[in-house]
Enzyme design. Structure first.
Site, PDB file in Angstrom:
ATOM      1  N   GLN A  43       0.798  -1.231   0.000  1.00 21.07           N
ATOM      2  CA  GLN A  43       0.000   0.000   0.000  1.00 21.07           C
ATOM      3  C   GLN A  43       0.832   1.285   0.000  1.00 21.07           C
ATOM      4  OE1 GLN A  43      -3.065  -0.301   3.175  1.00 21.07           O
ATOM      5  NE2 GLN A  43      -2.843  -2.509   3.013  1.00 21.07           N
ATOM      6  N   CYS A 161      -0.928   5.710   7.838  1.00 16.04           N
ATOM      7  CA  CYS A 161      -0.029   6.643   7.175  1.00 16.04           C
ATOM      8  C   CYS A 161      -0.560   8.080   7.180  1.00 16.04           C
ATOM      9  CB  CYS A 161       0.298   6.230   5.749  1.00 16.04           C
ATOM     10  SG  CYS A 161       1.783   7.073   5.181  1.00 16.04           S
ATOM     11  N   ASP A 295      -2.182  -2.247  12.024  1.00 11.87           N
ATOM     12  CA  ASP A 295      -3.253  -1.246  12.029  1.00 11.87           C
ATOM     13  C   ASP A 295      -4.446  -1.622  12.901  1.00 11.87           C
ATOM     14  OD1 ASP A 295      -1.613  -0.028  10.190  1.00 11.87           O
ATOM     15  OD2 ASP A 295      -2.956  -0.272   8.473  1.00 11.87           O
ATOM     16  N   ALA A 305       3.510   0.692   7.915  1.00 10.31           N
ATOM     17  CA  ALA A 305       4.261  -0.547   7.705  1.00 10.31           C
ATOM     18  C   ALA A 305       5.598  -0.492   8.444  1.00 10.31           C
ATOM     19  CB  ALA A 305       4.491  -0.776   6.213  1.00 10.31           C
ATOM     20  N   CYS A 338       7.327   7.935   8.569  1.00 10.08           N
ATOM     21  CA  CYS A 338       6.496   8.419   7.487  1.00 10.08           C
ATOM     22  C   CYS A 338       7.380   9.146   6.481  1.00 10.08           C
ATOM     23  CB  CYS A 338       5.428   9.359   8.057  1.00 10.08           C
ATOM     24  SG  CYS A 338       4.209   9.791   6.833  1.00 10.08           S
TER      25      CYS A 338
END
Ligand code: FAD
Ligand code: UQ1
Length: 410
Positions: A43, A161, A295, A305, A338
């Site tokens: 993702q 995210c 998550d 992740a 991030c």
């Protein structure tokens, strides 16, 4: 009815990684992964798919190809948890009993909580990087945009995210600049939050960057309705309750998110519906043979992740200890990361812990936009994901960070 020493529910980033590790440890026939999906997506690449840098096909692989050979794949969804009986009931009728359980089911997107969605995705100019169904529409909307108002939203819930809603704005801004439509564009970032990012160091840098690039941040603006035939988006101001209508020519939507229904209704859930685990050990607070990561867990860090990678190392050690009738000894510090893509070719690599303090890997100031970090995000991370994390050989950069600090500091 089937019995496994370890049952893993969910075959996403966290499920597959743990499957690889524990499959190796416990051997063939002792570990299963319950996962209904045929495709496994990386993702984090969707930011670059929506930005027109990568394709959707590049981001996915057949689930069969990422499933560790040492585990049994139960191709079904978990429908009911009965932790008192060490039992998971699946959508195909299979009942799995287990000695140990890892819950790694990710979270749920709630487009339907915004009036007019998901129907509005049938119209041009509306995209969303968070779903494989709508991510390609984002780049089409960016390409079709010839000026006017472009809006990027951030909802009033925790999301995965937390940087992604603004990364796509930076990529769009960059694309329009390169294609000579930027001077005809009004770009706004309408966020439910009172800050642009949760970590002070990066928030200051990003707010400054937005000002320099004329990206208008509207704080406390929560998307409540999309009216696609009028090309209007309605926001609620979360402090005043006022409803404000914005006309748009393109809009990127980050949907509200929350725990899956099957977890919400289960005894594993906390008051919100996340799997109720100890924030340091990842062990369930009521069922000692249950762990959760990623998550779907209650771990109070930013859902990424990168966080999953760091958690996997902790979980492996602690669950192994429990299997040997010992106390869990490893403590998770909340590490998450991030990569804030700020243009095609530049990236700020945010890394931080539970206290929202920077926890940077490299011996440079990661608050600066860097080409090396773009390269890491666009080209190196996918490799680390497919061949490191999913194979159970990547537990995050903690080891390298400490090595680079020669044992000093965090
Ligand atoms: P997931 O990977 O979502 O996996 C959950 C799995 O559970 C899925 O395979 C699903 O099919 C399965 N499942 C669902 N329901 C059931 C059921 N009933 N029974 C069994 N299985 C079920 N992270 C980063 O670190 N860096 C980034 O740059 C980054 N960028 C992102 C950009 C975008 C646009 C998005 C959407 C995410 C991004 N992320 C990023 C976040 C990252 O993808 C997630 O945090 C990560 O995938 C979480 O892993 P997980 O295993 O918990 O959940
Ligand atoms: C990371 O470990 C990870 O998980 C595999 C990501 O997800 C794609 C990330 O985006 C990042 C940044 C990390 C952290 C890795 C390094 C080398 C800082």
């Amino acid at each position: 009815k089937k019995h496994y020493k370890l049952c893993i529910v969910g075959g996403g980033a966290a499920g597959i990684s743990n499957g690889s590790k524990f499959g190796r440890k416990l051997g063939q026939g002792n570990v299963c992964i319950v996962e209904p999906s045929e495709v496994h997506y990386y993702q984090p690449m969707w930011t670059l798919v929506g930005g027109g840098v990568k394709s959707l096909t590049q981001s996915g692989k057949a689930m069969a190809d990422v499933m560790p050979q040492t585990v049994d794949w139960i191709k079904a969804g978990a429908e009911e948890f009965s932790p008192e009986n060490n039992l998971v009931r699946c959508s195909d009728g299979t009942e799995i009993t287990y000695d140990y359980l890892i819950v790694a089911m990710g979270l749920q997107l709630h487009y339907e909580k915004v009036k007019g969605l998901p129907e509005a995705f049938q119209y041009d100019g509306v995209g969303s990087n968070f779903s494989s169904k709508y991510v390609e529409k984002t780049f089409r909307a960016i390409q079709d945009f010839k000026g006017g108002n472009a809006i990027f939203t951030f909802p009033n819930t925790p999301i995965k995210c937390a940087g992604a809603p603004q990364k796509i704005m930076y990529l769009a801004d960059d694309y329009w600049t390169r294609n000579n439509v930027r001077d005809k564009a009004n770009i706004s970032y309408n966020t439910a939050l009172p800050v642009v990012f949760g970590v002070k160091k990066y928030a200051a840098i990003l707010a400054d960057l937005c000002q320099r690039r004329n990206l208008k941040i509207n704080y406390r603006h929560n998307l409540v309705e999309v009216i696609p035939d009028k090309k209007e988006a309605v926001f609620e101001h979360l402090d005043t309750g006022e409803k404000i209508t914005f006309p748009y020519d393109m809009i990127h939507i980050t949907p509200p998110m929350g725990p899956l229904e099957v977890l919400k209704k289960s005894p594993l859930a906390d008051s919100v519906g996340w799997v109720d685990v100890d924030k340091q050990t990842l062990q369930h607070v009521r069922y000692p043979n249950v762990f959760s990561t990623g998550d779907c867990s209650s771990l109070p860090t930013s859902k990424t992740a990168a966080a999953v990678a760091a958690q996997c190392g902790i979980l492996y050690n602690n669950l192994s200890a429990i299997m040997d009738s010992q106390e869990p000894g490893k403590k998770y510090d909340g590490y998450t990361s991030c990569p804030l893509v700020t243009s095609r070719g530049k990236c700020i690599l945010a890394e931080f812990d539970y206290d929202l303090q920077p926890l940077e890997t490299f011996p440079v100031d990661q608050g600066k936009e860097r080409r090396t970090m773009w390269h890491l995000k666009a080209n190196v991370m996918p490799e680390i994901y497919w061949t490191g994390l999913l194979k159970g050989r990547w537990a995050g950069p903690g080891f390298y960070r400490k090595a680079m600090r020669l044992g000093m500091g965090k």
